[in-house]
Design an enzyme around this catalytic site. Structure first.
Site, mmCIF file in Angstrom:
data_model
loop_
_atom_site.group_PDB
_atom_site.id
_atom_site.type_symbol
_atom_site.label_atom_id
_atom_site.label_comp_id
_atom_site.label_asym_id
_atom_site.label_seq_id
_atom_site.Cartn_x
_atom_site.Cartn_y
_atom_site.Cartn_z
ATOM 1 N N GLU A 13 47.038 32.525 27.957
ATOM 2 C CA GLU A 13 47.673 33.631 28.697
ATOM 3 C C GLU A 13 49.168 33.718 28.411
ATOM 4 O OE1 GLU A 13 45.940 35.640 31.443
ATOM 5 O OE2 GLU A 13 44.164 35.041 30.326
ATOM 6 N N HIS A 50 48.075 32.608 37.409
ATOM 7 C CA HIS A 50 48.988 32.118 36.365
ATOM 8 C C HIS A 50 49.963 31.161 37.046
ATOM 9 C CE1 HIS A 50 48.337 36.121 34.065
ATOM 10 N NE2 HIS A 50 47.696 35.172 33.440
ATOM 11 N N CYS A 82 56.552 38.278 35.751
ATOM 12 C CA CYS A 82 55.407 38.706 34.929
ATOM 13 C C CYS A 82 55.812 39.805 33.965
ATOM 14 C CB CYS A 82 54.294 39.274 35.797
ATOM 15 S SG CYS A 82 53.695 38.178 37.060
HETATM 16 O O1 SUG Z 1 46.474 39.617 34.473
HETATM 17 N N1 SUG Z 1 46.927 42.256 36.757
HETATM 18 C C1 SUG Z 1 47.499 41.256 35.869
HETATM 19 C C2 SUG Z 1 48.774 40.690 36.452
HETATM 20 C C3 SUG Z 1 49.489 39.812 35.483
HETATM 21 C C4 SUG Z 1 50.627 39.060 36.083
HETATM 22 N N2 SUG Z 1 51.284 38.267 35.112
HETATM 23 C C5 SUG Z 1 51.821 37.058 35.333
HETATM 24 N N3 SUG Z 1 51.559 36.362 36.379
HETATM 25 N N4 SUG Z 1 52.567 36.565 34.388
HETATM 26 C C6 SUG Z 1 46.500 40.136 35.595
HETATM 27 O O2 SUG Z 1 45.753 39.766 36.508
HETATM 28 C C7 SUG Z 1 45.384 44.036 37.357
HETATM 29 C C8 SUG Z 1 44.889 45.336 36.753
HETATM 30 C C9 SUG Z 1 44.017 46.105 37.685
HETATM 31 O O3 SUG Z 1 43.355 45.504 38.546
HETATM 32 O O4 SUG Z 1 43.942 47.344 37.557
HETATM 33 C C10 SUG Z 1 45.980 43.094 36.340
HETATM 34 O O5 SUG Z 1 45.588 43.097 35.189
#
Ligand code: SUG
Length: 440
Positions: A174, A242, A364
């Site tokens: 990731e 994460h 993020c």
């Molecule tokens: O991968 N949300 C992302 C959020 C990423 C956050 N990044 C870090 N923590 N670095 C994920 O879960 C949700 C999309 C939706 O539900 O429509 C989403 O992909």
């Protein structure tokens, strides 16, 4: 040679929506089906970039990706004209259409892992685009992300690119969301902290140890300056999908929740051995529960070393989401941290609520890339921001984005046309040529 950290934020794309796609991400599940505001989302992101620039920091961005991703829909058996593909997918498999519409490349902490040149054996900056194998909508990003990184950092004299790791979840990766770098100065040889997970009782772990190890090998890191730490199951099951949801490393500081790691004592010992200068600042569960921490994204703040001379000089600022200020226990902990004798002495709260509602906070939204002056000069300047360029991007957003998008709207081919028109205009603005799959 002087080195600086550049934050490459994700420019939020025109199809930002709440489709509830990420299992284990509490905000994504909670807001599934709600209407989003893509215009507001992108403007909030640009305002955050402007804030960081105002602190005297270097700011870049990664462009959004082409959504809907027709190439993926075609690979899944939808055929005919672009309009027919959308109409058929909306009718037969709306969940697949939603996956191919996600604006998730905005969270560039997941774009990849980066090793700055002082840390690598060949003295090049190394990039590995993350395979994001844990979630279908995110796995679609990897190929284009690798292309974007190779486009911006194209000079082989300075930059080395590794493709996303093979093997899907066997090497689930990731990117920088589970990685931190500790150093006394950006240009010193840094210590790389890789955090991996094992499936919890409720939620699956996305980052595998063997993936982190492969990235460290690809990046030619010194094993003595590389630490692998296991995330705690409690944090994972509380919604820390994460590790950057429960901790952040910057410079000499590791700022985290005490329940971040599976075996805290061993983890801290290993980190201190590799980085004797490290200052560990933790929130106890008594100060801030894991629930408060994950609900507010306290540790998903950007921890930024302020430039010397400007009230900075090794001092650090926290750039936090507004949600952290709205929780009194979290706000009290931030205030206490600022009052104590440590490098963190400034807190800035920003509204990134559109992204937060999908589980993406300030940290993020950015990929950190430490570059020497020469390396920065070799990068594509279209993606390095100044005031004029940021204003152009705002104009572009205002011209092309909707201010309301509900998941039902994904079925409307007009959204695809608008989105592609926006991406055409962006590739012109950034001199990218026919870059995206829909343009090829
Ligand atoms: O991968 N949300 C992302 C959020 C990423 C956050 N990044 C870090 N923590 N670095 C994920 O879960 C949700 C999309 C939706 O539900 O429509 C989403 O992909």
């Amino acid at each position: 040679m002087s080195y600086a950290e550049y934050n490459f934020d994700g420019l939020i794309g025109p199809t930002h929506n709440y489709a509830g796609l990420s299992f284990g991400n509490l905000a994504s599940a909670k807001n599934a089906g709600a209407a989003s505001n893509p215009k507001e989302a992108a403007l909030q992101g640009l305002a955050k970039m402007r804030e960081a620039m105002g602190l005297g920091l270097k700011q870049g961005f990664l462009p959004p990706q082409d959504r809907p991703h027709l190439k993926t829909l075609r690979a899944l058996g939808f055929s005919g004209t672009d309009t027919q593909i959308i109409e058929n997918a909306a009718r037969i498999a709306p969940e697949l259409l939603a996956n191919c519409y996600a604006a998730s490349p905005m969270w560039t902490a997941n774009a990849g892992t980066v090793a700055p040149s002082p840390d690598t054996l060949d003295r090049k900056v190394h990039f590995t685009a993350a395979n994001l194998a844990a979630n279908f909508h995110r796995s679609i990003e990897a190929e284009t992300t690798a292309r974007v990184l190779a486009h911006i950092f194209s000079d082989e004299k300075y930059f080395a690119h590794h493709p996303p790791l093979p093997g899907a979840m066997h090497f689930g990766d990731e990117g920088a969301a589970n990685h931190g770098r500790l150093c006394e100065n950006h240009g010193d040889k840094g210590v790389h902290l890789f955090v991996f997970g094992e499936d919890g009782e409720k939620f699956p772990a996305r980052q595998k140890l063997r993936a982190s190890e492969a990235v460290a090998r690809n990046h030619l890191l010194d094993p003595v300056k590389t630490v692998f730490v296991k995330q705690s199951g409690a944090a994972l099951d509380a919604g820390a999908f994460h590790n950057d949801v429960v901790g952040v490393a910057n410079g000499t500081v590791l700022f985290l929740h005490e329940k971040s790691f599976a075996d805290k004592e061993t983890a801290y010992r290993d980190i201190r051995e590799a980085a004797p200068f490290v200052e560990i600042i933790e929130a106890s569960a008594k100060d801030v529960s894991l629930e408060d921490c994950i609900g507010s994204y306290l540790f998903n703040s950007q921890l930024l070393t302020l430039p010397a001379g400007d009230g900075g000089g090794g001092e650090m600022a926290l750039l936090l989401p507004n949600e952290a200020q709205e929780n009194p226990r979290v706000k009290a902990f931030v205030d206490e941290t600022l009052a104590k004798n440590n490098p963190i002495n400034r807190a800035i709260y920003k509204d990134v609520r559109e992204s937060m509602r999908n589980g993406g906070g300030p940290a993020c939204l950015r990929l950190r890339v430490v570059l020497s002056q020469e390396e920065a000069a070799a990068a594509d300047g279209h993606f390095l921001l100044d005031e004029a360029k940021i204003s152009k991007l705002e104009d572009w957003v205002n011209a092309h984005y909707r201010d309301r998008l509900s998941p039902d709207d994904l079925a409307d081919p007009a959204l695809m046309e608008e989105s592609f028109a926006a991406m055409e205009a962006l590739t012109d603005l950034l001199s990218m040529g026919a870059f995206y799959d829909f343009q090829r």
